[in-house]
Design a protein around this motif. Structure first.
Motif, PDB file in Angstrom:
ATOM      1  N   ALA A 213      57.657  56.789   1.149  1.00 26.87           N
ATOM      2  CA  ALA A 213      57.973  56.771  -0.187  1.00 26.87           C
ATOM      3  C   ALA A 213      58.055  58.239  -1.016  1.00 26.87           C
ATOM      4  CB  ALA A 213      56.711  56.034  -0.790  1.00 26.87           C
TER       5      ALA A 213
ATOM      6  N   GLN B 185      54.008  41.878  -7.365  1.00 29.22           N
ATOM      7  CA  GLN B 185      53.949  43.169  -8.101  1.00 29.22           C
ATOM      8  C   GLN B 185      52.648  43.729  -8.129  1.00 29.22           C
ATOM      9  OE1 GLN B 185      56.403  42.437 -11.539  1.00 29.22           O
ATOM     10  NE2 GLN B 185      58.126  43.455 -10.806  1.00 29.22           N
TER      11      GLN B 185
ATOM     12  N   ARG C 238      53.658  51.675  -8.927  1.00 29.21           N
ATOM     13  CA  ARG C 238      53.623  50.498  -8.925  1.00 29.21           C
ATOM     14  C   ARG C 238      54.490  50.064  -7.389  1.00 29.21           C
ATOM     15  NH1 ARG C 238      57.624  49.617 -13.405  1.00 29.21           N
ATOM     16  NH2 ARG C 238      57.640  51.858 -13.329  1.00 29.21           N
ATOM     17  N   LEU C 239      53.957  49.014  -6.960  1.00 27.54           N
ATOM     18  CA  LEU C 239      54.435  48.511  -5.649  1.00 27.54           C
ATOM     19  C   LEU C 239      54.738  47.271  -5.710  1.00 27.54           C
ATOM     20  CD1 LEU C 239      54.818  49.055  -2.619  1.00 27.54           C
ATOM     21  CD2 LEU C 239      52.513  48.232  -2.259  1.00 27.54           C
TER      22      LEU C 239
ATOM     23  N   TRP D 203      51.828  58.528  -3.128  1.00 28.73           N
ATOM     24  CA  TRP D 203      51.879  57.451  -2.156  1.00 28.73           C
ATOM     25  C   TRP D 203      51.245  57.701  -0.588  1.00 28.73           C
ATOM     26  CZ3 TRP D 203      52.853  52.952  -3.436  1.00 28.73           C
ATOM     27  CH2 TRP D 203      53.591  52.597  -4.833  1.00 28.73           C
TER      28      TRP D 203
ATOM     29  N   ILE E 101      54.970  52.914   3.938  1.00 30.80           N
ATOM     30  CA  ILE E 101      54.905  53.148   2.672  1.00 30.80           C
ATOM     31  C   ILE E 101      54.408  54.738   2.446  1.00 30.80           C
ATOM     32  CG2 ILE E 101      53.954  52.747   0.410  1.00 30.80           C
ATOM     33  CD1 ILE E 101      53.942  49.707   1.283  1.00 30.80           C
TER      34      ILE E 101
ATOM     35  N   HIS F 199      57.731  53.629  -8.679  1.00 33.01           N
ATOM     36  CA  HIS F 199      57.664  52.215  -8.337  1.00 33.01           C
ATOM     37  C   HIS F 199      58.740  52.025  -6.954  1.00 33.01           C
ATOM     38  CE1 HIS F 199      58.831  47.693  -9.924  1.00 33.01           C
ATOM     39  NE2 HIS F 199      58.296  47.661  -8.795  1.00 33.01           N
ATOM     40  N   VAL F 200      58.056  51.545  -5.833  1.00 35.97           N
ATOM     41  CA  VAL F 200      58.366  51.463  -4.782  1.00 35.97           C
ATOM     42  C   VAL F 200      58.447  49.744  -4.588  1.00 35.97           C
ATOM     43  CG1 VAL F 200      58.019  51.555  -2.245  1.00 35.97           C
ATOM     44  CG2 VAL F 200      57.682  53.464  -3.642  1.00 35.97           C
TER      45      VAL F 200
END
Length: 172
Positions: free
Chosen positions: A98, A142, A3-4, A150, A94, A104-105
Motif C-alpha cells: 500500500a 468496507q 479506509r480499506l 499502512w 497490504i 483508501h486501498v
C-alpha cells in the motif's frame, strides 16, 4: 483515518476445458457488477486511490472495471501472491504494497480468503462479522482503519463500516 475495502472478484465463467483457473474471465453480469460498484463508489465519494489485486484474469478485470465505472485512473498493483493467499498473507501484502499516500486501498481477491479476512477484521474490531459463505462474487466489505500508515496497520484497529452486496449497488 485510512479506509480499506475487501472485494471478492465479480462473477466469473467456469473453467474452459484445457485452461487454468487463473484464466477464467468475467461473465457479462460480472462485468456489469464491477462497473456498477465503481459508479456507486464514485457517487459515495469512496473511490479507492490504490487497488491491490490477484493476478487472476477475473480479479484484474474486476479491478479495472471498478476504476472505469468510477472514472478513475488510480494504480492497480497486480500481486501473484494474492491468488492463493491466506488472510495473514493478505495483511502482510497490504502492509508491504500500500502506497504511503494511499488513503483508501481496495483489495480484489478470492473467497474463502476475502470473506475470512473481512470476518477477522470485523471480529477484531468487536463487530458482528460478515458471513463468510455469503461473501458472494462482487461483494465488498468496507473498513475504517485507525492507523498512521499502512505499514503499522493492525487488524484490531479496523472497524467495519458496511457490507455491500451487488444488489445494494446495482439497483440503478
Amino acid at each position: 483515518m485510512l479506509r480499506l475495502s475487501l472485494m471478492r472478484h465479480a462473477e466469473a465463467a467456469g473453467t474452459a476445458a484445457g485452461s487454468q483457473d487463473r484464466h477464467r474471465a468475467l461473465t457479462e453480469d460480472g462485468r456489469a457488477t464491477a462497473h456498477a460498484l465503481g459508479k456507486f463508489l464514485a457517487r459515495e465519494g469512496q473511490v479507492p486511490d490504490l487497488v491491490l489485486c490477484s493476478d487472476a484474469v477475473r480479479a484484474v478485470d474486476t479491478a479495472h472495471l471498478v476504476l472505469g465505472g468510477a472514472e478513475a485512473s488510480h494504480p492497480v498493483v497486480i500481486l501473484e501472491e494474492l491468488y492463493h493467499a491466506d488472510p495473514g498473507m493478505v495483511l502482510m501484502l497490504i502492509r508491504e504494497h500500500a502506497a504511503e499516500d494511499a488513503q483508501h486501498v481496495l483489495v480484489v481477491g478470492h473467497n474463502p480468503t476475502v470473506g475470512a479476512l473481512a470476518a477477522l477484521l470485523a471480529g477484531q474490531g468487536g463487530q458482528t462479522a460478515p458471513e463468510t459463505r455469503a461473501f458472494s462474487p462482487g461483494s465488498c466489505a468496507q473498513f475504517a482503519v485507525q492507523a498512521i500508515d499502512w505499514e503499522s496497520f493492525d487488524p484490531a484497529h479496523a472497524s467495519l463500516r458496511r457490507m455491500l452486496d451487488p444488489e445494494d449497488y446495482r439497483a440503478d
